[in-house]
Design an enzyme around this catalytic site. Sequence first.
Site, PDB file in Angstrom:
ATOM      1  N   HIS A  55       0.739  -1.326  -0.172  1.00  0.00           N
ATOM      2  CA  HIS A  55       0.038   0.052   0.029  1.00  0.00           C
ATOM      3  C   HIS A  55       0.870   1.254   0.023  1.00  0.00           C
ATOM      4  O   HIS A  55       0.576   2.140   0.698  1.00  0.00           O
ATOM      5  CB  HIS A  55      -0.917   0.053   1.077  1.00  0.00           C
ATOM      6  CG  HIS A  55      -2.145  -1.160   1.219  1.00  0.00           C
ATOM      7  ND1 HIS A  55      -3.108  -0.929   0.543  1.00  0.00           N
ATOM      8  CD2 HIS A  55      -1.927  -2.351   1.670  1.00  0.00           C
ATOM      9  CE1 HIS A  55      -3.918  -2.250   0.680  1.00  0.00           C
ATOM     10  NE2 HIS A  55      -3.123  -2.789   1.277  1.00  0.00           N
ATOM     11  N   ASN A 128     -10.187  -2.929   2.344  1.00  0.00           N
ATOM     12  CA  ASN A 128      -9.912  -2.863   1.075  1.00  0.00           C
ATOM     13  C   ASN A 128     -11.174  -2.462   0.230  1.00  0.00           C
ATOM     14  O   ASN A 128     -12.086  -2.458   1.020  1.00  0.00           O
ATOM     15  CB  ASN A 128      -9.406  -4.290   0.488  1.00  0.00           C
ATOM     16  CG  ASN A 128      -7.782  -4.414   0.987  1.00  0.00           C
ATOM     17  OD1 ASN A 128      -7.046  -3.433   0.939  1.00  0.00           O
ATOM     18  ND2 ASN A 128      -7.575  -5.820   1.187  1.00  0.00           N
TER      19      ASN A 128
END
Length: 502
Positions: A55, A128
């Site tokens: 990420h 997510n």
Amino acid sequence: MTDRPRLTTTAGAPLSSNQNSKTVGRNGPVLLEDYQLIEKLAHQNRERVPERVVHAKGWGAFGTLTVTEDITRYSRAKVFAKVGGKTEMLARFSTVAGEQGAADAERDVRGFSLKFYTEEGNWDVVGNNTPVFFVADPYKFPDFIHTQKRHPRTNLRSATAMWDFWSLCPESLHQITILMSDRGIPVDPSRMNGYGSHTFSFWNDGGERFWVKFHFKTKQGHKTFTNEEAEKVIAKSRESYQEALYGMIEAGHFPKWDFFVQVMPEMEAEDFEKKTGWSAFDLTKVWPHGMYPLIKVGEFELNRNPDNYFTDIEQSAFNPSNVVPGIGFSPDKMLQGRLFSYPDAHRYRIGVHYESLEVNKPRSPVNHYNRDGSMPFGLRTNPDAYYEPNSFGGPVEDPSVEEPPHRYSGQVGRYEYRGEADHYSQPRALFEMFDDAHKERLFKTIAGAMQGVPQFIVDRQLGHFDKVHADYGAGIRRALAAQQRDDAQASLTTSHSAEAAE
Ligand code: NDP
């Protein structure tokens, strides 16, 4: 003179020039005493913190959560206490695999991290844009991520590694299908749903527990790129998400999401598994909506761009371990692994006091006994109460926020063992072994070590010695009294000699 602020050194002194370095003559070498130049260059060398291993590429903004429905029957969390209640928040979206310079419009799962600055501490949902994940056990997470990153020899992403791993781990099929589906490339962060993904739990004022899943549904509607469209976007801009999110908020078009939960009564998890064959705590599976319908909680909007991307988004630190009273964990193995690995990543990436940074700092009071370490700015501790337990007004625990046990907690608990244990008979046996001379030395040593200690603390400790043996407490009292007499005598002698000297 100008009305603009004066440029200063990092130590706050006004700076005479930010244009010319200090040299010996017009063409001479630069002087070491041009400290500000050295500071400026050295600072530049330190402008980066390690990028996130996963990420790394992200986009974020501040916003507001508004609770529109009453869910206090499920959770006592203050954030849900009032219909109409508003909570300041931060969101960070991201791709998983790409580095910080990666293109935004790539086919990848998107991180969907939310930080709610509630009145009882920060609550982070670190999920997510998919309700499931590739693996169900934290043992597999580092290996899975290696397959998404660069091959050690070619330094290129490897389709072989990805499909090798996936084909050996069929638990990944659900997430692969979502990733490769039409929703695999949202056009920008506002056009996708978010999910807490893991099963978490709620507990209410009555101590009842519920398993819970978090859903955030885009109010802008889903919009996605085909592979061909994404290729065209990437050819023109690697920053399409940043441009879109920043641009829409600057233009006053604040993106919004509806917030829902799915709630499963604590005792139904086993039934769910019997009926469906899936564990309610398996991160690779959803709870079908038909069985557990979405329950509305509220909505959030993002309405403020950060003024400084680095301090507000790059240094933002989201932890699934940041829950607040009324919200708890579940036996989901991946969640349990992330409870360790996320805070650990921030300690490594930003530093041990990352929670004191403005963006991560709770808006509620923070009181703890963690001390020192690198840059403990903002920590205000009562100087006498720097350990716990203490008698100087330091913060104390609040047992009322202890979570109730749950179906799977088994023997897990915080057991009070000190109150029940016998702390006295072994020191008594030892004391009784000492001869009289040894005991006297013991009394004197303890009395000496208690010099200057406030009387209420001495009295409390004497109470313990009394319980070991009446002679033990009495002996120390005698030694303390003798010591006081000696001290009084010594100060009398000193003042007499001072008078004589005059
Ligand atoms: P439902 O028919 O009740 O709901 C289907 C869900 O699938 C909706 O939430 C929809 O989201 C979502 N969806 C549609 N297309 C995609 C896509 N390409 N990628 C990801 N999600 C998509 O179904 P069930 O609850 O019975 O679940 C059936 C399947 O739907 C699951 O196996 C799972 O793959 C998927 N799903 C289920 C979710 C759940 O929590 N139950 C959540 C998300 C997906 P939207 O409403 O925003 O259009």
